[in-house]
Design a protein around this motif. Structure first.
Motif, PDB file in Angstrom:
ATOM      1  N   UNK A  87       0.823  -1.204   0.000  1.00 46.77           N
ATOM      2  CA  UNK A  87       0.000   0.000   0.000  1.00 46.77           C
ATOM      3  C   UNK A  87       0.862   1.261   0.000  1.00 46.77           C
ATOM      4  N   UNK A  88       0.393   2.254  -0.720  1.00 43.29           N
ATOM      5  CA  UNK A  88       1.075   3.550  -0.750  1.00 43.29           C
ATOM      6  C   UNK A  88       0.439   4.478   0.271  1.00 43.29           C
ATOM      7  N   UNK A  89       1.263   5.307   0.887  1.00 41.02           N
ATOM      8  CA  UNK A  89       0.750   6.281   1.843  1.00 41.02           C
ATOM      9  C   UNK A  89       0.997   7.685   1.321  1.00 41.02           C
ATOM     10  N   UNK A  90       0.363   8.633   1.967  1.00 36.30           N
ATOM     11  CA  UNK A  90       0.505  10.034   1.580  1.00 36.30           C
ATOM     12  C   UNK A  90       1.262  10.790   2.672  1.00 36.30           C
ATOM     13  N   UNK A  91       1.835  11.940   2.344  1.00 36.63           N
ATOM     14  CA  UNK A  91       2.473  12.762   3.388  1.00 36.63           C
ATOM     15  C   UNK A  91       1.497  13.105   4.504  1.00 36.63           C
ATOM     16  N   UNK A  92       0.222  13.307   4.176  1.00 38.15           N
ATOM     17  CA  UNK A  92      -0.770  13.614   5.209  1.00 38.15           C
ATOM     18  C   UNK A  92      -0.910  12.455   6.193  1.00 38.15           C
ATOM     19  N   UNK A  93      -0.936  11.233   5.667  1.00 39.43           N
ATOM     20  CA  UNK A  93      -1.050  10.065   6.545  1.00 39.43           C
ATOM     21  C   UNK A  93       0.146   9.981   7.478  1.00 39.43           C
ATOM     22  N   UNK A  94       1.325  10.272   6.961  1.00 38.46           N
ATOM     23  CA  UNK A  94       2.529  10.241   7.789  1.00 38.46           C
ATOM     24  C   UNK A  94       2.471  11.319   8.871  1.00 38.46           C
ATOM     25  N   UNK A  95       1.991  12.506   8.502  1.00 35.37           N
ATOM     26  CA  UNK A  95       1.874  13.595   9.471  1.00 35.37           C
ATOM     27  C   UNK A  95       0.863  13.247  10.562  1.00 35.37           C
ATOM     28  N   UNK A 176       7.594   3.318   7.511  1.00 33.11           N
ATOM     29  CA  UNK A 176       7.506   2.926   6.112  1.00 33.11           C
ATOM     30  C   UNK A 176       7.700   4.154   5.238  1.00 33.11           C
ATOM     31  N   UNK A 177       8.537   4.066   4.224  1.00 33.33           N
ATOM     32  CA  UNK A 177       8.810   5.242   3.391  1.00 33.33           C
ATOM     33  C   UNK A 177       7.632   5.603   2.491  1.00 33.33           C
ATOM     34  N   UNK A 178       7.573   6.869   2.123  1.00 32.43           N
ATOM     35  CA  UNK A 178       6.562   7.324   1.182  1.00 32.43           C
ATOM     36  C   UNK A 178       6.967   6.910  -0.235  1.00 32.43           C
TER      37      UNK A 178
END
Length: 221
Positions: A87-95, A176-178
């Motif tokens: 699955x790919x994540x977004x910068x918003x999810x990481x924040x 997990x990296x973006x």
């Protein structure tokens, strides 16, 4: 399945081409987790159990079991009769993950700074030093494990096993990296590890103003 997805071999699979027979599922799970951190399991790509099992020298069963655990952790999704998509994540999810971690960990660490004796903090020096060793080696997967270990040992001083478990899961997901983001540079790892050592020394010295500042800084890099 695209050939490029199967041609990539996770970092840990390259380092340990044949997984030992005892605790196979656990070893495969840790190798796959390391591959996620290293960026060797690429967001959006699909990986099959048999293909990864061949890389590890095991059957597809422990790979599928490990992947199902990663699905529970939110790292992959199961695709019936196809395999598993990272699955790919977004910068918003990481924040958002960083915000939740700070809300959970910072109050606890501030309280511990005022209640835990200096000799107990001093006992964590080897744990902090391990993050420095991994960072200086540029070992992303090794640093990710050492980083979680340091935070786990600190939070364990609060005596709340549920807190430690929840914080560990959030921390792992935050590592997990973006997609498309370059590999974390060694200098960034070294700087982050140095914060562990500096914070620990402030806690040992009983310097509460500095400890408070470092705790907030480390939670909001």
């Amino acid at each position: 399945m695209r050939e490029t997805a199967q041609a990539r071999i996770p970092a840990q699979a390259r380092k340990v081409p044949k997984v030992l027979r005892h605790s196979v599922r656990g070893q495969v799970l840790e190798a796959l987790r390391a591959a996620l951190v290293e960026g060797d399991l690429v967001p959006g790509e699909i990986y099959s159990g048999p293909a990864l099992g061949e890389r590890f020298g095991v059957s597809a069963t422990p790979v599928r079991e490990a992947m199902q655990q990663l699905a529970l952790e939110g790292a992959v999704e199961c695709l019936p009769n196809r395999g598993f998509r990272v699955l790919a994540r977004t910068p918003r999810a990481l924040a958002e993950l960083a915000e939740v971690r700070a809300l959970l960990e910072v109050p606890v660490m501030l309280r511990l700074a005022r209640t835990v004796p200096a000799q107990v903090w001093a006992g964590l020096r080897p744990v902090a030093d391990a993050t420095v060793v991994a960072a200086e080696a540029g070992d992303l997967a090794g640093y990710a494990e050492a980083d979680r270990h340091f935070h786990r040992e600190v939070l364990a001083l609060a005596g709340n096993a549920e807190l430690v478990q929840v914080a560990e899961e959030l921390h792992r997901r935050a590592q997990w990296p973006l997609p498309g983001v370059a590999r974390t540079p060694r200098a960034r790892l070294v700087a982050d590890a140095a914060q562990h050592v500096t914070l620990l020394e402030a806690l040992i010295a009983g310097d509460l103003p500095l400890s408070d500042s470092l705790i907030h800084t480390h939670a909001h890099p």
